[in-house]
Scaffold this active site. Structure first.
Site, PDB file in Angstrom:
ATOM      1  N   ARG A  80      31.253  60.281   9.975  1.00 55.10           N
ATOM      2  CA  ARG A  80      32.116  59.119  10.193  1.00 55.10           C
ATOM      3  C   ARG A  80      33.447  59.316   9.485  1.00 55.10           C
ATOM      4  NH1 ARG A  80      32.272  55.328   6.611  1.00 55.10           N
ATOM      5  NH2 ARG A  80      30.046  55.411   6.100  1.00 55.10           N
TER       6      ARG A  80
ATOM      7  N   ASP B 149      52.789  51.620  22.306  1.00 60.65           N
ATOM      8  CA  ASP B 149      51.628  51.990  23.121  1.00 60.65           C
ATOM      9  C   ASP B 149      52.142  52.943  24.192  1.00 60.65           C
ATOM     10  OD1 ASP B 149      49.574  52.275  24.938  1.00 60.65           O
ATOM     11  OD2 ASP B 149      48.937  50.194  24.834  1.00 60.65           O
TER      12      ASP B 149
END
Length: 368
Positions: free
Chosen positions: A44, A168
């Site tokens: 992780r 974005d």
């Protein structure tokens, strides 16, 4: 050249001579002794395959730190953790419906304010600034109406007022645009789209240059745990190798299609920025969107973009379904608007498929 960089991205140099990076599926890594680590402890936190993608992508973006997430929305959620109650974010008025939904949640749940404005109107941008404005969130080509915005004046305003500029860049990708090199602070992508390019990976990626932002986002990335799997990280590297070829072909097809559809009588409006493979069309009210979608043959009625296949999406009930009707009305997202992600098929095949579907969707007495 960027095409060479993409074609040879993240080539392995391990002792085997393999030209494709291995996939490290291990979730745990052995330690020789206390205080001794290979640099990998728990997947992780850091995984060799994910790191290969992140390091290669950061270089491609002209950034320093990239964070691969489990979806495009996870990337936006990662960035949202930078803000606190009463902070204000100025946002592109027309943008992806999932982003709007997430921002609505953050506003109600955490009292972070999101104000939707036209970033092409500099007077409106300046008038919208307050002492609580912390960031601009911009889609340089908006989704689904394909509005374009000049980013340079916005970078200047943001820098003057110590405001973060978040881009974005999903539609453009680092092949067509590298905002971090021009003045942006944070660039994100839904890597599910053009970065993967094959409609088989759900992923996102956030990239920054600033060390403090990199450290903070790295902490959030690890704590939240919405990290990308090793196999999906490998697939993103594979997808990047052909990004330039796919985007060049998709853009060429989209430009031709946008020009050809201008003269089709059944189409009220063609919305195209002149860049990338994304365009939208608005049918005249004498035509049935439902019948059109039922009659497409080569193209695919599906809710995504950026793959090798041409996808047609109906924003009203798909990407923007959770946006209130009055908000859709303000933006011109109506029941005649279709978003097209143009693929790499033969142009004539795409064009003829759209034409034949339009003919089957017209009402009696209406000529094409």
């Amino acid at each position: 050249m960027k095409s060479t960089q993409l074609a040879q991205i993240s080539l392995t140099k391990d002792r085997t001579g393999a030209t494709t990076n291995p996939i490290y599926l291990s979730t745990a890594y052995q330690h020789e002794k206390l205080g001794c680590s290979t640099g990998f402890d728990y997947t992780r936190t850091k995984n060799p395959t994910r790191s290969q993608f992140e390091e290669a992508f950061a270089k491609l973006e002209g950034g320093k730190y990239s964070f691969a997430t489990s979806s495009g929305m996870a990337s936006i959620q990662l960035i949202c953790n930078l803000f606190k109650p009463n902070d204000e974010i100025l946002v592109s008025f027309d943008l992806y419906g999932g982003t709007f939904r997430l921002f609505e949640f953050y506003e109600k749940q955490y009292n972070i304010k999101f104000k939707y404005i036209d970033f092409s109107n500099i007077d409106e941008v300046n008038a919208s600034l307050t002492e609580n404005t912390r960031a601009f969130f911009i889609e340089p080509i908006s989704n689904p109406l394909m509005f374009s915005v000049d980013l340079d004046p916005l970078y200047a305003i943001a820098q003057e007022h110590n405001i973060l500029t978040i881009i974005d860049n999903t539609f453009l990708t680092p092949y067509l645009s590298t905002p971090l090199k021009d003045g942006a602070d944070i660039v994100l992508h839904s890597a599910t789209k053009y970065i993967s390019g094959h409609n088989d990976v759900l992923a996102g990626v956030v990239t920054v240059t600033d060390d403090n932002l990199g450290e903070l986002l790295g902490q959030f990335h690890n704590m939240i745990g919405a990290t990308l799997s090793p196999f999906d990280s490998y697939l993103l590297v594979r997808g990047l190798k052909t990004l330039h070829l796919r985007l060049d072909r998709a853009t060429e097809n989209a430009r031709k299609l946008a020009e050809s559809l201008q003269s089709v009588n059944s189409i009220e409006e063609v919305l195209y920025s002149g860049r990338t493979g994304m365009l939208s069309i608005r049918l005249k009210q004498d035509y049935s969107v439902d019948r059109f979608l039922q009659n497409i043959d080569l193209c695919i009625f599906a809710e995504s973009l950026g793959g090798t296949e041409t996808f047609i999406t109906f924003p009203y009930t798909q990407t923007h379904v959770d946006m209130a009707d009055e908000e859709k009305d303000k933006r011109g997202i109506d029941e005649y608007l279709l978003r097209l992600s143009i693929g790499i098929e033969d142009y004539e095949d795409i064009y003829q498929d759209i034409l034949q579907a339009l003919k089957k969707s017209k009402k009696e007495g209406v000529s094409l």
